[in-house]
Scaffold this motif. Sequence first.
Motif, PDB file in Angstrom:
ATOM      1  N   ILE A  26     -10.581   6.436  24.594  1.00  0.00           N
ATOM      2  CA  ILE A  26      -9.505   7.039  24.921  1.00  0.00           C
ATOM      3  C   ILE A  26      -9.739   8.156  25.724  1.00  0.00           C
ATOM      4  CG2 ILE A  26      -9.485   8.416  22.728  1.00  0.00           C
ATOM      5  CD1 ILE A  26      -6.388   6.784  24.034  1.00  0.00           C
ATOM      6  N   GLU A  27      -8.829   8.217  26.787  1.00  0.00           N
ATOM      7  CA  GLU A  27      -9.001   9.480  27.627  1.00  0.00           C
ATOM      8  C   GLU A  27      -7.888  10.015  28.425  1.00  0.00           C
ATOM      9  OE1 GLU A  27     -11.688   8.396  31.034  1.00  0.00           O
ATOM     10  OE2 GLU A  27     -10.917   6.422  30.635  1.00  0.00           O
ATOM     11  N   VAL A  28      -7.779  11.172  29.028  1.00  0.00           N
ATOM     12  CA  VAL A  28      -6.404  11.441  29.788  1.00  0.00           C
ATOM     13  C   VAL A  28      -6.795  11.507  31.083  1.00  0.00           C
ATOM     14  CG1 VAL A  28      -5.273  13.580  29.811  1.00  0.00           C
ATOM     15  CG2 VAL A  28      -5.686  12.695  27.684  1.00  0.00           C
ATOM     16  N   ASP A  29      -5.728  11.364  31.924  1.00  0.00           N
ATOM     17  CA  ASP A  29      -5.865  11.443  33.169  1.00  0.00           C
ATOM     18  C   ASP A  29      -4.291  11.869  33.597  1.00  0.00           C
ATOM     19  OD1 ASP A  29      -6.392  11.217  35.863  1.00  0.00           O
ATOM     20  OD2 ASP A  29      -6.272   9.067  36.183  1.00  0.00           O
ATOM     21  N   GLY A  30      -4.777  13.231  34.014  1.00  0.00           N
ATOM     22  CA  GLY A  30      -3.390  13.829  34.539  1.00  0.00           C
ATOM     23  C   GLY A  30      -2.352  13.833  33.228  1.00  0.00           C
ATOM     24  N   ASP A  31      -1.111  13.111  33.363  1.00  0.00           N
ATOM     25  CA  ASP A  31      -0.306  13.105  32.351  1.00  0.00           C
ATOM     26  C   ASP A  31      -0.005  11.516  31.749  1.00  0.00           C
ATOM     27  OD1 ASP A  31       1.418  11.745  34.174  1.00  0.00           O
ATOM     28  OD2 ASP A  31       2.944  12.994  33.930  1.00  0.00           O
ATOM     29  N   LYS A  32      -1.342  10.981  32.026  1.00  0.00           N
ATOM     30  CA  LYS A  32      -1.464   9.679  31.127  1.00  0.00           C
ATOM     31  C   LYS A  32      -2.509   9.556  30.161  1.00  0.00           C
ATOM     32  CE  LYS A  32       1.164   7.572  34.417  1.00  0.00           C
ATOM     33  NZ  LYS A  32       2.159   8.551  34.422  1.00  0.00           N
ATOM     34  N   MET A  33      -2.270   8.942  29.151  1.00  0.00           N
ATOM     35  CA  MET A  33      -3.223   8.561  28.343  1.00  0.00           C
ATOM     36  C   MET A  33      -3.762   7.074  28.687  1.00  0.00           C
ATOM     37  SD  MET A  33      -1.558  10.057  24.596  1.00  0.00           S
ATOM     38  CE  MET A  33      -2.870   9.343  23.788  1.00  0.00           C
ATOM     39  N   LEU A  34      -5.115   6.979  28.626  1.00  0.00           N
ATOM     40  CA  LEU A  34      -5.813   5.788  29.121  1.00  0.00           C
ATOM     41  C   LEU A  34      -6.390   5.359  27.844  1.00  0.00           C
ATOM     42  CD1 LEU A  34      -7.305   6.685  32.561  1.00  0.00           C
ATOM     43  CD2 LEU A  34      -5.155   5.879  32.113  1.00  0.00           C
ATOM     44  N   LEU A  35      -5.989   4.031  27.480  1.00  0.00           N
ATOM     45  CA  LEU A  35      -6.882   3.228  26.601  1.00  0.00           C
ATOM     46  C   LEU A  35      -7.577   2.321  27.003  1.00  0.00           C
ATOM     47  CD1 LEU A  35      -7.244   2.657  23.337  1.00  0.00           C
ATOM     48  CD2 LEU A  35      -5.565   1.019  23.627  1.00  0.00           C
ATOM     49  N   ASN A  36      -9.150   2.308  26.967  1.00  0.00           N
ATOM     50  CA  ASN A  36      -9.892   1.549  27.611  1.00  0.00           C
ATOM     51  C   ASN A  36      -9.515   1.219  29.337  1.00  0.00           C
ATOM     52  OD1 ASN A  36     -10.815   0.775  25.295  1.00  0.00           O
ATOM     53  ND2 ASN A  36      -9.410  -1.049  24.840  1.00  0.00           N
ATOM     54  N   THR A  95      24.464  16.963  23.758  1.00  0.00           N
ATOM     55  CA  THR A  95      23.718  17.816  24.557  1.00  0.00           C
ATOM     56  C   THR A  95      22.258  17.286  25.023  1.00  0.00           C
ATOM     57  OG1 THR A  95      24.767  19.576  23.289  1.00  0.00           O
ATOM     58  CG2 THR A  95      23.296  20.471  24.977  1.00  0.00           C
ATOM     59  N   CYS A  96      21.834  16.364  23.935  1.00  0.00           N
ATOM     60  CA  CYS A  96      20.446  16.114  23.970  1.00  0.00           C
ATOM     61  C   CYS A  96      20.168  15.129  25.334  1.00  0.00           C
ATOM     62  CB  CYS A  96      19.990  15.378  22.860  1.00  0.00           C
ATOM     63  SG  CYS A  96      20.471  16.152  21.371  1.00  0.00           S
ATOM     64  N   ALA A  97      21.046  14.329  25.481  1.00  0.00           N
ATOM     65  CA  ALA A  97      21.138  13.510  26.787  1.00  0.00           C
ATOM     66  C   ALA A  97      21.118  14.289  28.233  1.00  0.00           C
ATOM     67  CB  ALA A  97      22.303  12.454  26.534  1.00  0.00           C
ATOM     68  N   GLN A  98      21.539  15.350  28.274  1.00  0.00           N
ATOM     69  CA  GLN A  98      21.396  16.280  29.148  1.00  0.00           C
ATOM     70  C   GLN A  98      20.349  17.033  29.360  1.00  0.00           C
ATOM     71  OE1 GLN A  98      24.247  15.310  31.038  1.00  0.00           O
ATOM     72  NE2 GLN A  98      24.944  14.022  29.249  1.00  0.00           N
ATOM     73  N   TYR A  99      19.404  17.398  28.218  1.00  0.00           N
ATOM     74  CA  TYR A  99      18.536  18.254  28.278  1.00  0.00           C
ATOM     75  C   TYR A  99      17.604  17.757  29.404  1.00  0.00           C
ATOM     76  CZ  TYR A  99      17.824  20.772  23.914  1.00  0.00           C
ATOM     77  OH  TYR A  99      17.982  21.862  23.007  1.00  0.00           O
ATOM     78  N   LYS A 100      17.084  18.951  30.173  1.00  0.00           N
ATOM     79  CA  LYS A 100      16.091  18.626  31.136  1.00  0.00           C
ATOM     80  C   LYS A 100      14.730  19.358  30.512  1.00  0.00           C
ATOM     81  CE  LYS A 100      18.687  17.610  34.857  1.00  0.00           C
ATOM     82  NZ  LYS A 100      19.461  16.788  34.010  1.00  0.00           N
ATOM     83  N   TRP A 101      13.880  18.613  30.408  1.00  0.00           N
ATOM     84  CA  TRP A 101      12.342  19.196  30.025  1.00  0.00           C
ATOM     85  C   TRP A 101      11.413  19.393  31.261  1.00  0.00           C
ATOM     86  CZ3 TRP A 101      10.606  20.455  25.159  1.00  0.00           C
ATOM     87  CH2 TRP A 101      11.555  19.982  24.127  1.00  0.00           C
ATOM     88  N   GLN A 102      10.696  20.611  31.244  1.00  0.00           N
ATOM     89  CA  GLN A 102       9.892  20.592  32.136  1.00  0.00           C
ATOM     90  C   GLN A 102       8.590  21.285  31.328  1.00  0.00           C
ATOM     91  OE1 GLN A 102      12.680  23.793  33.925  1.00  0.00           O
ATOM     92  NE2 GLN A 102      11.330  23.536  35.581  1.00  0.00           N
ATOM     93  N   SER A 103       7.456  21.055  32.018  1.00  0.00           N
ATOM     94  CA  SER A 103       6.217  21.542  31.452  1.00  0.00           C
ATOM     95  C   SER A 103       5.305  22.325  32.502  1.00  0.00           C
ATOM     96  CB  SER A 103       5.453  20.332  30.872  1.00  0.00           C
ATOM     97  OG  SER A 103       4.334  20.791  30.505  1.00  0.00           O
ATOM     98  N   ALA A 104       4.885  23.273  31.982  1.00  0.00           N
ATOM     99  CA  ALA A 104       3.793  24.129  32.850  1.00  0.00           C
ATOM    100  C   ALA A 104       2.575  23.376  32.908  1.00  0.00           C
ATOM    101  CB  ALA A 104       3.679  25.470  32.280  1.00  0.00           C
ATOM    102  N   TYR A 105       2.282  22.307  32.288  1.00  0.00           N
ATOM    103  CA  TYR A 105       0.877  21.654  32.295  1.00  0.00           C
ATOM    104  C   TYR A 105       1.114  20.431  32.748  1.00  0.00           C
ATOM    105  CZ  TYR A 105       0.301  25.811  29.109  1.00  0.00           C
ATOM    106  OH  TYR A 105       0.140  26.908  28.730  1.00  0.00           O
ATOM    107  N   ASN A 106       0.174  19.740  33.301  1.00  0.00           N
ATOM    108  CA  ASN A 106       0.229  18.306  33.647  1.00  0.00           C
ATOM    109  C   ASN A 106      -0.373  17.375  32.997  1.00  0.00           C
ATOM    110  OD1 ASN A 106       0.632  15.924  35.097  1.00  0.00           O
ATOM    111  ND2 ASN A 106      -1.022  16.293  36.389  1.00  0.00           N
ATOM    112  N   LYS A 107       0.128  17.489  31.578  1.00  0.00           N
ATOM    113  CA  LYS A 107      -0.661  16.841  30.425  1.00  0.00           C
ATOM    114  C   LYS A 107       0.414  15.662  29.778  1.00  0.00           C
ATOM    115  CE  LYS A 107      -3.343  20.625  29.179  1.00  0.00           C
ATOM    116  NZ  LYS A 107      -3.872  21.333  27.953  1.00  0.00           N
ATOM    117  N   PRO A 108      -0.286  14.633  29.101  1.00  0.00           N
ATOM    118  CA  PRO A 108       0.464  13.783  28.302  1.00  0.00           C
ATOM    119  C   PRO A 108       1.447  14.583  27.279  1.00  0.00           C
ATOM    120  CG  PRO A 108      -1.731  12.984  28.359  1.00  0.00           C
ATOM    121  CD  PRO A 108      -1.699  14.444  28.845  1.00  0.00           C
ATOM    122  N   ILE A 109       2.697  14.063  27.255  1.00  0.00           N
ATOM    123  CA  ILE A 109       3.637  14.622  25.981  1.00  0.00           C
ATOM    124  C   ILE A 109       3.909  13.628  25.024  1.00  0.00           C
ATOM    125  CG2 ILE A 109       5.671  15.555  25.388  1.00  0.00           C
ATOM    126  CD1 ILE A 109       5.621  17.243  28.341  1.00  0.00           C
TER     127      ILE A 109
END
Length: 589
Positions: free
Chosen positions: A286-296, A476-490
């Motif tokens: 299991i590892e992370v590549d940018g904002d993806k989680m990679l299994l095998n 309101t939730c459907a309109q929410y815009k999420w941003q992240s300062a980190y290029n990581k999986p959420i």
Amino acid sequence: MKSVIVALSVLFFASQSLALDLLQNAPGRQQTSLNGQWNAIVDPFDVGDKRKFQNFDGTPPADKLQEFNFDSAMKLSVPGDWNTQDDKLFWYEGSVWYEKSFEHQAKPGKEYMLYFDAVNYLASVYLNGTLLGKHEGGFTPFQFKATDALKDGKNVLVVKVNNRREPDFIPTMSTDWWNYGGITRPVRLIELSPTYIQDYSFTYKKGGTIAVSVTVAGESPAKQKVDIALPQLGISKRLTTDATGKASLTFKAKPELWTPESPTLYSASLTLGDQTLTDKTGFRTIEVDGDKMLLNGKPVFLRGIAIHEEKPFSDGRAWSEEEARVLLGWAKELGSNYVRFAHYPHNENMLRVADELGLMVWAEIPVYWDIQFDNPEVLAKAKQQFGEMLFRDKNRAAVILWSIANETPNTEVRTSFLTELANTVRTTDPTRLVTAAINTQTTTDSGRIIDEAFAGVVDVIGINSYCGWYYDKPETCAQYKWQSAYNKPIIISEFGAGALQGWEGDENTFFSEAYQLRVFKQNLIMLDNMPHLAGVSPWLLKDFRAARRPLAGVQDYWNRKGLLSDQGIKKQVWYLMQDWYAKKEREHQ
Ligand code: GCB
């Protein structure tokens, strides 16, 4: 003499903090079960500490009053919480003295270890009147050497359990789950040879290598020969331990890798002299590549559900394999490939069944809300609880995420505490990812920005978000815009809404199934548009007991955010999530 024993046991406890001498694979060892009916004395004022018990060490008391008499006391089932075994104990937080007599005949040359899968929260263990030791922490295993205190014939085991909440405990004063007290998991008297296999691990490394390590302990750990076999892979190797009892080996292998679709487990055996330990383990990376989680090595989307360790059809702590099969069977039925075990280490059956069913696991310690982040002793306790969890679960392929915190305040002292904890976790186990559930973001007119410092520390960012329930209209939730300062999986580690199953009411009525459905529908639109999203675990599988939820006629001390009712009945929202997961599975094929 007594003070020496206490001091020694404190020392022993302190040296336990890295959990290095625990036994790996307790369920798989030669043992006598001490489960069953125990005598129990409820002691809210801690009077027992100053008393000599009538049958504490098998002899009559000096004190003629005999106020503490186990023979006439109530009975409690072990494993089990006390709260759901007797109405009078439903709200009880304090001390209970447990007692059990058992017959024992020592086999020549054998050593004996008393092993507790978990006791909530403080435990003091006395065998035939001798204090073997103490343990703090409600959800992890501990053990004490019992050989010297055991007698042939009748033995008396007394355990003082206390679940009173304290500011410097983990968790601390306030939790949104029931503070079930008691010997909540099995008790085992494990038989060992004088020199024995204490620990082992199997790790799969990218590129096709398996690393095996073994620790031999006891009388003469050095230069011991341990035979390792993985018959399905045609592997059979002999290892020789070094001066400290350790041996390791790395070899090339092409196992079928563990995945949720095909959770292949391999039988493993370890033999030292006439003792053989067997286990089943899976291999995966299991590892992370940018904002993806990679299994095998392949991107994976986590379709999950959060779960509390409560019985499937009632309240009460769950502990058995049957219960694990029901709870995790539901997760599979929902279409999950992942489960979040909230908010503390769950019993070992949950981990082993997850391994077998192909459910990736988020495992967590109860660093929950506002614990004493400025107290170094609390940091030591967090490390101890983490160490005991990791030790027990390290051979479970299912565990991919170690979560070190849930909804902690965004302060400097908190961030330095959790940064140190994250570093310890990474050093101890580089084969898994570090995560935490975070709920502090910068709010903008159109949504949220994930920018707090601690999100920069974890490998995978967990976000608990209650749009449409604790704040904002569902639409309101459907309109929410999420941003992240980190290029990581959420991972959206929690979202949800309360509903009393069967409650009549339209979609504007709080706590109706219709309102819960409305919140979920809008949140799923939000999730479909969320950048960096690698998984979700809605809050949560099943309604659970919570002292913070009093609303009469609706909550009645249940948190009602389950997709299932307290009796396991499906709410409307279950089917919505099931459909959404079917869609996500197609999208990520
Ligand atoms: C949360 C907590 C969880 C609570 C839930 C709720 O964010 O992590 O323990 O039960 O919210 O229902 O409010």
